[in-house]
Design an enzyme around this catalytic site. Structure first.
Site, PDB file in Angstrom:
ATOM      1  N   HIS A 220      -0.686  11.720   4.559  1.00  0.00           N
ATOM      2  CA  HIS A 220       0.251  12.260   5.542  1.00  0.00           C
ATOM      3  C   HIS A 220       1.435  12.928   4.837  1.00  0.00           C
ATOM      4  CE1 HIS A 220      -1.751  10.656   8.999  1.00  0.00           C
ATOM      5  NE2 HIS A 220      -1.464   9.386   8.761  1.00  0.00           N
TER       6      HIS A 220
ATOM      7  N   HIS B  90      -4.004   6.630   2.729  1.00  0.00           N
ATOM      8  CA  HIS B  90      -3.875   7.193   4.070  1.00  0.00           C
ATOM      9  C   HIS B  90      -2.447   7.694   4.307  1.00  0.00           C
ATOM     10  CE1 HIS B  90      -4.882   7.150   8.529  1.00  0.00           C
ATOM     11  NE2 HIS B  90      -3.550   7.156   8.575  1.00  0.00           N
ATOM     12  N   GLU B  91      -1.468   6.862   3.963  1.00  0.00           N
ATOM     13  CA  GLU B  91      -0.070   7.237   4.174  1.00  0.00           C
ATOM     14  C   GLU B  91       0.354   8.371   3.248  1.00  0.00           C
ATOM     15  OE1 GLU B  91       1.600   6.067   6.725  1.00  0.00           O
ATOM     16  OE2 GLU B  91      -0.167   4.875   7.195  1.00  0.00           O
TER      17      GLU B  91
END
Length: 217
Positions: A29, A25-26
């Site tokens: 980004h 998820h990170e």
């Protein structure tokens, strides 16, 4: 099947998909920010799948683990991804897509865990391999769906709020983002009052069943 596991086995079943869900998820980004011209995350060593670079012990492990055990929901946080929107040609549009990249990666991972579950079904005769894969598949689907849906809530600093902020005029976006200091408090209130369950129980249940169906179970 989960009830038959020892505490150590349960920890491993939960930890692997949860850490992957948060880490990817990170990184999503970071990848999207880099795509739009901001290399800040990469320069600070965050553009990596090494979970140690993203995990906050309290926010990623302790708090989510306690909440999952007592409530069935996960609220937590990783180390904030450093992003400098001044490097974007169109900051509002770029920030919206950078924010959406995280939840979108969780949806993709849910598909990945479903296909792992299908593979486990195909090798079900090899129980000592298939059983752990099945458990990881179910846990991976569950955690990624929760992370994706919760992060889409329009509560600063969750990813959904970045989308709303990008759609608002500058002044109202600034006022809206001032809620960020109260974000965790709002989420805890929603959890303790049962509002999160009302919002997500049925969507998560039906989505999870759909993904489990992809796994052939």
């Amino acid at each position: 099947m989960m009830g038959d596991l020892t505490l150590v086995q349960l920890f491993v079943v939960i930890l692997v998909p949860l850490v992957l869900a948060v880490t990817v998820h990170e990184v999503a980004h970071c990848w999207m920010a880099k795509l739009f011209g901001d290399n800040t995350a990469e320069q600070q060593g965050r553009y990596t799948l090494n979970p140690l670079m993203h995990i906050d012990l309290l926010g990623t492990i302790v708090v989510p683990g306690i909440l999952l055990y007592f409530t069935g929901f996960i609220i937590g946080w990783a180390k904030p991804v450093p992003i400098d929107s001044r490097n974007f040609k169109k900051p509002k549009e770029a920030m919206m897509l950078v924010a959406l990249a995280g939840p979108f990666s969780n949806i993709l991972m849910a598909f990945g865990w479903a296909f792992l579950g299908r593979f486990a079904v195909e090798i079900s005769q090899i129980e000592f391999v298939a059983d752990p894969l099945n458990l990881w598949s179910r846990a991976g689907i569950h955690f990624n769906l929760i992370l994706a849906l919760i992060n889409l809530l329009p509560i600063p600093p969750l990813d959904g709020s970045r989308v709303i902020s990008g759609l608002l005029p500058d002044y109202w976006a600034w006022r809206y983002n001032q809620l960020e200091r109260f974000g965790l408090i709002i989420m805890v209130i929603l959890l303790l009052t049962g509002m999160l369950n009302i919002l997500f129980d049925y969507p998560i249940y039906y989505l999870e069943q759909w993904f489990v169906g992809l796994a052939g179970r």
